[in-house]
Design an enzyme around this catalytic site. Structure first.
Site, mmCIF file in Angstrom:
data_model
loop_
_atom_site.group_PDB
_atom_site.id
_atom_site.type_symbol
_atom_site.label_atom_id
_atom_site.label_comp_id
_atom_site.label_asym_id
_atom_site.label_seq_id
_atom_site.Cartn_x
_atom_site.Cartn_y
_atom_site.Cartn_z
ATOM 1 N N CYS A 380 0.843 -1.196 0.000
ATOM 2 C CA CYS A 380 0.000 0.000 0.000
ATOM 3 C C CYS A 380 0.884 1.253 0.000
ATOM 4 C CB CYS A 380 -0.976 -0.035 1.172
ATOM 5 S SG CYS A 380 -2.357 1.136 1.021
ATOM 6 N N HIS A 506 -3.483 -5.246 0.100
ATOM 7 C CA HIS A 506 -3.007 -5.767 1.389
ATOM 8 C C HIS A 506 -3.059 -7.298 1.369
ATOM 9 C CE1 HIS A 506 -2.745 -2.034 3.829
ATOM 10 N NE2 HIS A 506 -3.617 -1.592 2.933
ATOM 11 N N GLU A 508 -1.670 -9.372 3.243
ATOM 12 C CA GLU A 508 -1.662 -9.982 4.580
ATOM 13 C C GLU A 508 -3.049 -10.426 5.032
ATOM 14 O OE1 GLU A 508 -1.672 -5.436 5.480
ATOM 15 O OE2 GLU A 508 -1.032 -6.802 3.880
#
Length: 549
Positions: A380, A506, A508
């Site tokens: 990001c 993102h 994750e």
């Protein structure tokens, strides 16, 4: 089959691990072949955590449908196969918003709108909606028993027991049994008082998860059972562990799942925890070590990057490695000795964030990684700053920046999303949720994913300015991922580098311990290849240390 519910509450103090407890119970029930739903109620008045400070709330976890939710939903998704939505996390603010909308519309036909029954009915309806597709729904109530904010939620689950019966509802209460070193004994009084508080509002816990640093002896369990009105088998040792992925195994050993199923009158197969056991084995017996420096804006509170840290752990476990994370305050890298602070890491990661504080330190970290061939992963803001650093120091575009940090910059490498021009509201106005991305064949990203069409979750207000695409790509930057219509740049790379990749999304949020995200796996693998010498590691499988606090 009637809907079955497990309600998870907490007492004594906050941060006892209700979310991990709920996720671990869900993991065990899934291992028995049940379809599990999970949801959380947060008692604060914010509609969602999207505009809350990371220092207060921690990470904002984003779902596929673009909901900004509590970080506990990340635990739910990592420990189970659940793919959650905005319906799985409700706050007091959102519930009140829904009720006020109905009242203004005239839905209540002139009645006086009250906490009971209108607020509690809204809470119960939300639970029933989530429970419609699944065998067991696990509901976590945020906060601590005794908090005034939690009372409507506790009253709602009390009513659920009355309406559905004991065979369809289980109350799990997470509490604390501290070891007092001066007295050399475990103290049960905090747990007794917590259960007394639950009883005062009409809820008798069925199972107690007792947080402690050691296994509870028989006499302590017997004492708690006697004074808290439950069977001794229902007093569970929720022991501290070095790896959170051991918690389901501890619960299985203590018989939490068997007990819950007996109370719910459910017969299932025996659980298959073989993959989970193998995962924990790798946690405690790594074959090497990899060190990652995370350069962030919110490093004083690690929960701000909860999913990020866990995704790195997943990548390390996939390679059988111990992960050593060092949290680096970005502002500290604005000092002249920033290179000294960054030396010695196998890889450098810059995560997401908002605002200009610390950005120059991030740019220094990225320059160091690029020039010294240290594997770099930007997420990001980490992708945006990578583009700015490349524009300044490779392309020679002096003063290049993001319009977020410098509205008067002569080179707007990053600027506000075009559809957000003129939008002033902060809450829920970003590019959120899952969006498709197309990867270039032969790129780092395509090699990591093993395919060229992916979907990832986003949370951003700014984008790469494609007016500068020719300049940057001409100097060696590769745009390896875009939206299918080529509107947005999603991934950038530097081919002439061991591993240099930035992504706007993102990743994750989609990583799991048994299914590590491809980009984190590839980054950790590249970082380990950069590690010299390859030393033997000892447990635990992950450690953290701060720099620049």
């Amino acid at each position: 089959m009637s809907a079955k519910y497990i309600f998870v509450t907490g007492g004594v103090v906050s941060s006892l691990g209700k979310g991990l407890a709920a996720a671990s119970i869900g993991c065990l029930l899934e291992a028995r072949g049940l379809r599990v739903n999970l949801m959380k109620f947060d008692p604060y008045l914010n509609v969602d955590p999207g505009t809350m400070s990371p220092f207060q709330h921690g990470e904002v976890f984003v779902t596929d449908d673009g909901a900004e939710t509590d970080l506990d939903l990340g635990h739910y998704e990592r420990f189970t196969h659940a793919r959650l939505t905005r319906d799985n996390n409700l706050t007091t603010g959102r519930i009140y918003e829904q009720i006020i909308t109905k009242e203004r519309r005239g839905d209540y036909l002139g009645k006086t709108v009250q906490v009971i029954p209108h607020v509690t009915n809204e809470i119960k309806n939300a639970m029933r909606k989530v429970a419609a597709d699944g065998d067991v729904t696990i509901v976590e109530i945020g906060g601590t028993v005794g908090d005034i904010e939690s009372l409507p939620f506790l009253e709602a689950i009390r009513q659920m027991r009355q309406e559905l019966g004991r065979e369809n509802t289980v109350f799990v209460h997470v509490t604390l049994v501290p070891w007092i070193s001066a007295a050399q004994e475990l103290k049960t009084k905090p747990t007794q008082h917590s259960v007394k508080e639950m009883l005062s509002i009409g809820i008798q816990p069925d199972i107690l998860l007792c947080r402690t640093d050691r296994y509870l002896p028989h006499d302590i369990k017997s004492k708690i059972a006697l004074f808290c009105n439950l069977e001794e088998k229902a007093v569970i040792t929720a022991k501290d562990v070095d790896s959170i992925y051991e918690v389901p195994l501890v619960f299985a050993q203590e018989g939490v799942d068997k007990l819950a199923l007996r109370y719910l009158h459910l017969d299932t197969r025996e659980p298959d925890l073989s993959r989970w056991s193998a995962l924990v084995e790798r946690c405690y017996h790594p074959t090497g070590e990899v060190s990652i420096g995370i350069v962030g804006k919110y490093v004083e509170y690690e929960d701000s990057y909860k999913s990020l840290k866990e995704a790195l752990v997943h990548g390390a476990l996939a390679e059988g490695l111990k992960l050593r994370v060092t949290w680096i305050e970005a502002e500290g890298l604005e000092a002249p000795n920033y290179e000294q602070q960054l030396s010695g890491f196998d890889g450098i990661l810059v995560p997401g964030g908002f605002g200009k504080r610390g950005v120059e330190g991030m740019l220094n970290a990225i320059r160091y990684a690029r020039e010294n061939k240290v594997p770099y992963f930007g997420i990001c803001l980490g992708m945006q700053t990578a583009c700015i650093e490349f524009a300044r120091n490779v392309c020679g575009l002096q003063g290049a920046n993001s319009s977020e940090f410098d509205p008067a910059t002569p080179h707007r490498i990053i600027y506000k999303l075009r559809e957000l021009t003129g939008v002033e509201e902060m809450g829920g106005t970003m590019r959120l949720g899952a969006w498709a991305c197309v990867l270039q064949n032969g790129s780092l990203a395509a090699d990591a994913y093993g395919k060229t069409e992916i979907s990832e979750r986003h949370r951003h207000r700014y984008e790469f300015n494609r007016e500068y695409e020719a300049v940057l790509t001409g100097a060696g930057l590769r745009i390896s991922g875009t939206t299918p219509d080529s509107t947005y740049v999603e991934i950038v790379e530097i081919p002439d580098h061991p591993y240099f990749l930035g992504c706007q999304f993102h990743p994750e949020f989609k990583s799991k311990p048994l299914e590590p995200h491809p980009l984190f796996h590839a980054f950790v693998k590249a970082a380990y290849q950069n590690h010299k010498p390859h030393t033997e590691a000892t447990q635990p499988a992950a450690e953290s240390a701060p720099i620049g606090k």
